[in-house]
Design a protein around this motif. Structure first.
Motif, PDB file in Angstrom:
ATOM      1  N   GLU A 101      14.076  -0.034 -17.319  1.00  0.00           N
ATOM      2  CA  GLU A 101      14.814  -0.741 -18.370  1.00  0.00           C
ATOM      3  C   GLU A 101      14.081  -2.023 -18.783  1.00  0.00           C
ATOM      4  O   GLU A 101      13.979  -2.351 -19.975  1.00  0.00           O
ATOM      5  N   TRP A 102      13.554  -2.741 -17.792  1.00  0.00           N
ATOM      6  CA  TRP A 102      12.817  -3.966 -18.083  1.00  0.00           C
ATOM      7  C   TRP A 102      11.571  -3.670 -18.905  1.00  0.00           C
ATOM      8  O   TRP A 102      11.247  -4.385 -19.865  1.00  0.00           O
ATOM      9  N   ALA A 103      10.849  -2.601 -18.577  1.00  0.00           N
ATOM     10  CA  ALA A 103       9.643  -2.236 -19.318  1.00  0.00           C
ATOM     11  C   ALA A 103       9.967  -1.898 -20.771  1.00  0.00           C
ATOM     12  O   ALA A 103       9.259  -2.305 -21.698  1.00  0.00           O
ATOM     13  N   ASN A 104      11.058  -1.155 -20.981  1.00  0.00           N
ATOM     14  CA  ASN A 104      11.460  -0.803 -22.348  1.00  0.00           C
ATOM     15  C   ASN A 104      11.889  -2.033 -23.140  1.00  0.00           C
ATOM     16  O   ASN A 104      11.592  -2.154 -24.336  1.00  0.00           O
ATOM     17  N   HIS A 105      12.568  -2.943 -22.455  1.00  0.00           N
ATOM     18  CA  HIS A 105      13.059  -4.154 -23.125  1.00  0.00           C
ATOM     19  C   HIS A 105      11.917  -5.096 -23.507  1.00  0.00           C
ATOM     20  O   HIS A 105      11.928  -5.709 -24.585  1.00  0.00           O
ATOM     21  N   THR A 106      10.939  -5.218 -22.623  1.00  0.00           N
ATOM     22  CA  THR A 106       9.849  -6.186 -22.851  1.00  0.00           C
ATOM     23  C   THR A 106       8.645  -5.580 -23.553  1.00  0.00           C
ATOM     24  O   THR A 106       7.765  -6.310 -24.021  1.00  0.00           O
ATOM     25  N   GLY A 107       8.589  -4.259 -23.632  1.00  0.00           N
ATOM     26  CA  GLY A 107       7.416  -3.613 -24.207  1.00  0.00           C
ATOM     27  C   GLY A 107       6.224  -3.577 -23.255  1.00  0.00           C
ATOM     28  O   GLY A 107       5.071  -3.447 -23.701  1.00  0.00           O
ATOM     29  N   TRP A 108       6.493  -3.668 -21.968  1.00  0.00           N
ATOM     30  CA  TRP A 108       5.399  -3.685 -20.988  1.00  0.00           C
ATOM     31  C   TRP A 108       4.566  -2.421 -21.089  1.00  0.00           C
ATOM     32  O   TRP A 108       5.087  -1.314 -21.258  1.00  0.00           O
ATOM     33  N   GLN A 109       3.252  -2.600 -20.995  1.00  0.00           N
ATOM     34  CA  GLN A 109       2.329  -1.479 -20.950  1.00  0.00           C
ATOM     35  C   GLN A 109       1.265  -1.757 -19.899  1.00  0.00           C
ATOM     36  O   GLN A 109       0.842  -2.902 -19.712  1.00  0.00           O
ATOM     37  N   PRO A 110       0.818  -0.729 -19.189  1.00  0.00           N
ATOM     38  CA  PRO A 110      -0.256  -0.931 -18.208  1.00  0.00           C
ATOM     39  C   PRO A 110      -1.592  -1.099 -18.910  1.00  0.00           C
ATOM     40  O   PRO A 110      -1.715  -0.833 -20.115  1.00  0.00           O
ATOM     41  N   PRO A 111      -2.618  -1.543 -18.192  1.00  0.00           N
ATOM     42  CA  PRO A 111      -3.946  -1.659 -18.795  1.00  0.00           C
ATOM     43  C   PRO A 111      -4.451  -0.302 -19.260  1.00  0.00           C
ATOM     44  O   PRO A 111      -4.035   0.751 -18.754  1.00  0.00           O
ATOM     45  N   SER A 112      -5.350  -0.322 -20.216  1.00  0.00           N
ATOM     46  CA  SER A 112      -5.953   0.914 -20.721  1.00  0.00           C
ATOM     47  C   SER A 112      -7.418   0.938 -20.323  1.00  0.00           C
ATOM     48  O   SER A 112      -8.168   0.005 -20.616  1.00  0.00           O
TER      49      SER A 112
END
Length: 409
Positions: free
Chosen positions: A390-401
């Motif tokens: 939920e936190w990732a969806n809310h903040t737009g978190w993405q891992p490194p590419s």
């Protein structure tokens, strides 16, 4: 072989430590001695120094006049850099030749006064710093070496600060007492850490861990330690390792944790992981047999997607886990998301710490941590995953590419 970098400020007692390690059985490479040898009369090194500083730095016998040269370089940092640019490559070349002749079972100690200044820490399994307070070192230089107070201070100023040296150290040997006290510390290091470390590396096994799940208060130096370990691991296979990240509880400020550094090594695929395994073992991180995958989470329930390789420390003095995962795999993503969620959410830290303390109390009498680790797994799936997702969806978190890098493998 086990490679130890030994350093310390001028008049710290480093030479005494080096001599004792050699007595105990270490193969010693003395950078100061080599630095003298590469500028002996008739050497290309001396010719280059004369070219840079003029004929006035040679005495009547054609030898390097060290006091004359020192008067120049210890007063002028730019001139000192010129000298270092001549001498250091020659010293490293000679040292490399000695290393090449050493046996696999040897413990090789390189005594390098400017190890920190020249950024060589990642070349060693451990960096040992001999330390003493500045005022003690100045007094030693004045009393024992006949230096003036001004000269002693200028020599110290030309070297890294005490803070910088100790930050680069895996082991700090405090030399504020007697000669016998310092030698006792060296003996304890040799028999308690260096010898078993070398033996573990030779046999390709991790160091024994017998403690149960004891939680320590958060330590401010965990991040610094992880950075040192990461740089050495990265140097083991720089063309194949995409990243080494500090993960797990010790990567989160303020979170109580077992005193074990967890690192995630990112590779393009598991074929790379298997190919570099011998180099990781040589760097002090042998593969642990029988660990092939993480526990699947709701993000990707297919067990095949959670494959990894697992290595751990051969060094008995610094427990560390090395999780080798493929870039973009669910286990790789979970580890980074979990860390970043905890770093961003104090409530998550409190929730996780309470859970850990509860389980640690239940398993306090265990001889190891396996049961404690297994007991934590349902919490990662049932509690942590929904909240961090939920936190990732809310903040737009993405891992490194790493797609552009991985494409080359």
């Amino acid at each position: 072989m086990l490679k130890i970098g030994l350093t310390g400020g001028i008049a710290s007692g480093k030479s005494l430590v080096a001599a004792r390690l050699q007595e105990l059985g270490a193969v010693l490479i003395d950078a100061d001695l080599i630095a003298r040898q590469v500028v002996e009369p008739g050497t290309p090194g001396l010719a280059r120094v004369v070219e840079a500083f003029g004929p006035g730095i040679v005495d009547g016998q054609g030898r390097l006049d060290r006091p004359a040269l020192g008067a120049i370089v210890f007063q002028d940092p730019a001139r000192r850099e010129v000298l270092n640019g001549i001498i250091h490559p020659l010293v490293r070349e000679s040292a490399a030749a000695i290393v090449a002749e050493a046996a696999d079972e040897d413990i090789l100690v390189q005594d390098i006064p400017l190890l920190v200044e020249t950024g060589q820490g990642s070349a060693f399994h451990l960096v040992v710093v001999v330390d003493a307070p500045d005022d003690v070192r100045i007094q030693r230089m004045v009393d024992l070496r006949g230096m003036s107070l001004e000269d002693a201070r200028s020599r110290m100023a030309a070297q890294a600060s005490q803070e910088a040296r100790n930050a680069a150290a895996d082991v700090v040997l405090e030399n504020t007492g007697s000669r016998e006290e310092l030698l006792a510390k060296v003996d304890a290091l040799w028999f308690g850490r260096l010898v078993p470390f070398a033996d573990n590396c030779r046999r390709g096994v991790r160091a024994r861990r017998t403690n149960g799940p004891v939680l320590s208060a958060s330590r401010t130096d965990w991040g610094l330690q992880a950075a040192r370990l990461s740089s050495r691991i990265q140097a083991a296979a720089p063309e194949d390792i995409l990243a080494v990240d500090h993960i797990g509880s010790t990567s989160v400020a303020g979170l109580a944790a077992k005193d074990v550094i967890d690192l995630q090594l990112t590779v393009a695929d598991l074929e790379v992981a298997d190919r570099i395994a011998p180099r990781l073992a040589a760097a002090g991180y042998p593969r642990v047999p029988g660990v092939f995958a993480d526990t699947p989470k709701p993000s990707e329930p297919d067990p095949a997607q959670w494959q990894k390789r697992f290595h751990a420390n051969a060094d008995p003095g610094r427990p560390a886990n090395l999780h080798v995962r493929v870039a973009g795999s669910p286990g790789w993503r979970y580890a980074l998301l979990f860390r970043d969620w905890l770093r961003a959410e104090p409530s998550a830290v409190a929730l996780y710490e309470a859970h850990k303390r509860h389980l640690a109390a239940q398993h306090a009498s265990d001889p190891g941590t396996a049961a404690y680790a297994d007991a934590k797994e349902p919490w990662f799936t049932d509690v942590a995953w929904p909240l961090m997702d939920e936190w990732a969806n809310h903040t737009g978190w993405q891992p490194p590419s790493y797609s552009s890098v991985a494409a080359g493998h």
